[in-house]
Design a protein around this motif. Structure first.
Motif, PDB file in Angstrom:
ATOM      1  N   VAL A   1     -14.408  15.639 -67.357  1.00 20.94           N
ATOM      2  CA  VAL A   1     -14.476  16.794 -66.447  1.00 20.94           C
ATOM      3  C   VAL A   1     -15.847  17.465 -66.557  1.00 20.94           C
ATOM      4  CG1 VAL A   1     -13.466  19.067 -65.970  1.00 20.94           C
ATOM      5  CG2 VAL A   1     -11.982  17.127 -66.545  1.00 20.94           C
ATOM      6  N   ALA A   2     -16.285  17.698 -67.800  1.00 23.70           N
ATOM      7  CA  ALA A   2     -17.580  18.358 -68.006  1.00 23.70           C
ATOM      8  C   ALA A   2     -18.718  17.489 -67.481  1.00 23.70           C
ATOM      9  CB  ALA A   2     -17.776  18.653 -69.490  1.00 23.70           C
TER      10      ALA A   2
ATOM     11  N   GLY B   1     -15.527  18.580 -61.646  1.00 27.54           N
ATOM     12  CA  GLY B   1     -14.577  18.006 -62.603  1.00 27.54           C
ATOM     13  C   GLY B   1     -13.266  18.761 -62.506  1.00 27.54           C
ATOM     14  N   VAL B   2     -12.154  18.011 -62.509  1.00 25.03           N
ATOM     15  CA  VAL B   2     -10.822  18.637 -62.453  1.00 25.03           C
ATOM     16  C   VAL B   2      -9.989  18.073 -63.600  1.00 25.03           C
ATOM     17  CG1 VAL B   2      -8.680  18.846 -61.122  1.00 25.03           C
ATOM     18  CG2 VAL B   2     -10.882  19.079 -59.959  1.00 25.03           C
TER      19      VAL B   2
ATOM     20  N   GLU C   1     -15.830  25.018 -70.528  1.00 27.58           N
ATOM     21  CA  GLU C   1     -16.725  26.108 -70.111  1.00 27.58           C
ATOM     22  C   GLU C   1     -17.977  26.170 -70.987  1.00 27.58           C
ATOM     23  OE1 GLU C   1     -14.203  29.579 -69.740  1.00 27.58           O
ATOM     24  OE2 GLU C   1     -13.203  28.676 -68.014  1.00 27.58           O
ATOM     25  N   GLU C   2     -17.819  25.834 -72.257  1.00 25.24           N
ATOM     26  CA  GLU C   2     -19.001  25.819 -73.139  1.00 25.24           C
ATOM     27  C   GLU C   2     -19.970  24.716 -72.715  1.00 25.24           C
ATOM     28  OE1 GLU C   2     -16.510  27.378 -77.027  1.00 25.24           O
ATOM     29  OE2 GLU C   2     -17.282  25.312 -77.010  1.00 25.24           O
TER      30      GLU C   2
ATOM     31  N   VAL D   1     -20.329  23.375 -69.507  1.00 26.81           N
ATOM     32  CA  VAL D   1     -20.816  23.337 -68.124  1.00 26.81           C
ATOM     33  C   VAL D   1     -21.661  24.553 -67.736  1.00 26.81           C
ATOM     34  CG1 VAL D   1     -18.916  21.831 -67.375  1.00 26.81           C
ATOM     35  CG2 VAL D   1     -18.707  24.315 -67.060  1.00 26.81           C
ATOM     36  N   GLY D   2     -21.730  25.538 -68.618  1.00 30.32           N
ATOM     37  CA  GLY D   2     -22.638  26.677 -68.395  1.00 30.32           C
ATOM     38  C   GLY D   2     -22.518  27.314 -67.023  1.00 30.32           C
ATOM     39  N   GLY D   3     -21.344  27.684 -66.605  1.00 31.37           N
ATOM     40  CA  GLY D   3     -21.184  28.434 -65.354  1.00 31.37           C
ATOM     41  C   GLY D   3     -20.973  27.572 -64.122  1.00 31.37           C
ATOM     42  N   ARG D   4     -21.130  26.263 -64.253  1.00 32.87           N
ATOM     43  CA  ARG D   4     -20.878  25.390 -63.086  1.00 32.87           C
ATOM     44  C   ARG D   4     -19.381  25.319 -62.794  1.00 32.87           C
ATOM     45  NH1 ARG D   4     -24.463  21.164 -61.591  1.00 32.87           N
ATOM     46  NH2 ARG D   4     -26.531  21.418 -62.458  1.00 32.87           N
ATOM     47  N   PRO D   5     -19.006  25.048 -61.536  1.00 28.71           N
ATOM     48  CA  PRO D   5     -17.577  25.047 -61.185  1.00 28.71           C
ATOM     49  C   PRO D   5     -16.783  23.853 -61.719  1.00 28.71           C
ATOM     50  CG  PRO D   5     -18.962  24.692 -59.232  1.00 28.71           C
ATOM     51  CD  PRO D   5     -19.892  24.836 -60.389  1.00 28.71           C
TER      52      PRO D   5
END
Ligand SMILES: Cc1cc2nc3c(=O)[nH]c(=O)nc-3n(C[C@H](O)[C@H](O)[C@H](O)COP(=O)(O)O)c2cc1C
Length: 375
Positions: free
Chosen positions: A25-26, A35-36, A55-56, A58-62
């Motif tokens: 996903v990342a 990524g889902v 979240e750690e 991808v730094g803010g990416r969806p």
């Protein structure tokens, strides 16, 4: 490439990477796709940890999550759901599975600590009410999209998502399902053809996608099922899709958590080596055909049970088969299987998921340019 999907969720490329491994996903999100994470195999605390980790990375990416909340679910006593469901599994079915494992010599692997409580929690999460703890976790995180397969989203999910600014997506395999989803207020439809891995209907992506695009009347539609290359993605865009939702291709990625024995089986499989079978979940799901299916189809074998009784019946068997296959056990290797689509026939090597994403996008862009040059 800009499409209504890239606008809707704020990604660079109109490609979705659906997978149960947070690292896939990342990687897809970091390569500019969406990524889902398949959330249905996690308990609520596990899902919380996985989403925090993503979240750690991808730094803010969806990124998004996908739940499996069926509309139809075997009735159980809400007071003691698991015990009342367990009591519905016939002894003949239990004996059949035990006999199958013994005939193939599958060793009894001790479950990890707390495993049955975890399995019960996951089974309960497959019921509309039981999915709530997973939803609570998902909405506490910075998700961009929440998807559901197997029916219209649970009551309250759409309202909750709209309040949180999260887009709601739904997988559909028939036109009539799409109409129900649009009535429920989804923001994105995924037209999933029969080629796809996992739960799937009988209509091919080539036929289904334009049908759903016409019904959607402006709501973006992604095509799913049979897309593992840039050429296939370009075909999906040509059918009117706003992008591609890919599942199987990530099982050929280095980050996917499948054991190497299973990945090796995928690498040597042909596109004709899959089937739709209800023997894992109780609903028809496309998977790699192996001795497991021959056993269930043999004369005298019981009929698979409905969801969630069938997974309750076979999940522990699969835990043992997977562990033994990973260790090279001959009988387990004959049975070993997993959900996979017809594109398995195109797998030639295991590669990083980011590289797969970038290659699909680059090949798709080149193909679109070549098509333009035909005019
Ligand atoms: C291993 C595997 C597991 C899947 N599990 C789910 C699931 O839990 N929920 C879901 O919405 N779709 C599930 N799917 C379907 C995917 O979301 C996707 O629609 C499908 O893989 C697309 O077709 P493809 O396999 O040809 O890429 C699964 C697919 C695979 C391959």
């Amino acid at each position: 490439m800009r499409t209504p999907f890239t606008e809707l969720v704020g990604v660079e490329h109109p490609i979705v990477g659906f997978n149960r491994s947070p690292a896939v996903v990342a990687a897809v999100t970091n390569a500019g796709g969406l990524g889902v994470l398949a959330a249905s195999a996690f308990t609520a605390p596990e899902l919380d940890a996985q989403l925090t980790w993503i979240e750690e990375q991808v730094g803010g990416r969806p990124y998004g999550v996908d739940l499996l909340v069926p509309e139809k679910f075997a009735a159980g006593d809400p007071g003691d759901l698991i015990a009342s469901l367990r009591a519905q599994i016939p002894q003949g079915h239990l004996d059949f599975v035990a006999g199958l494992l013994s005939r193939y010599g599958i060793p009894d692997v001790p479950p990890r600590a707390g495993a049955s409580a975890v399995a019960d929690e996951i089974t309960a999460a497959l019921s509309p009410a039981g999915a709530e703890p997973l939803l609570d976790v998902a909405f506490r995180h910075r998700i961009t999209l929440i998807a559901n397969a197997l029916g219209t989203p649970p009551a309250g999910l759409v309202a909750r998502a709209k309040t949180a600014g999260v887009k709601v997506a739904a997988l559909v395999g028939q036109a009539k399902h799409a109409r129900r989803q649009l009535d429920a207020g989804v923001d994105l439809l995924i037209a999933q053809g029969t080629e796809a891995g996992g739960h799937t209907g009988t209509i091919a992506t080539m036929v289904l996608t334009p049908e759903i695009v016409d019904i959607a009347a402006g709501v973006p539609v992604l095509a799913a099922g049979g897309i593992a290359s840039g050429r296939q993605m370009a075909a999906a865009l040509a059918l009117g899709a706003a992008g591609a939702w890919c599942g199987s291709v990530w099982l050929s990625s280095a980050e996917d958590v499948a054991n190497q024995a299973l990945k090796d089986k995928f690498l040597s499989a042909a596109s004709s080596d899959t089937l739709r079978s209800p023997t894992r979940t109780g609903k028809p799901a496309r998977q790699l055909r192996t001795a497991w299916h021959d056993e269930w189809e043999a004369a005298g074998s019981p009929a698979p049970l409905p969801l969630p009784l069938q997974p309750m019946l076979v999940n522990d068997a699969w835990r043992r088969i997977d562990a033994a296959a990973a260790a090279g056990h001959e009988g387990a290797l004959r049975l070993e299987s997993f959900f996979i689509g017809q594109v398995v026939g195109s797998f030639t090597e295991i590669r990083p998921a980011g590289e797969i994403t970038r290659q699909i996008i680059a090949d798709c862009e080149r193909r679109i340019a070549e098509l333009g040059a035909l005019l």
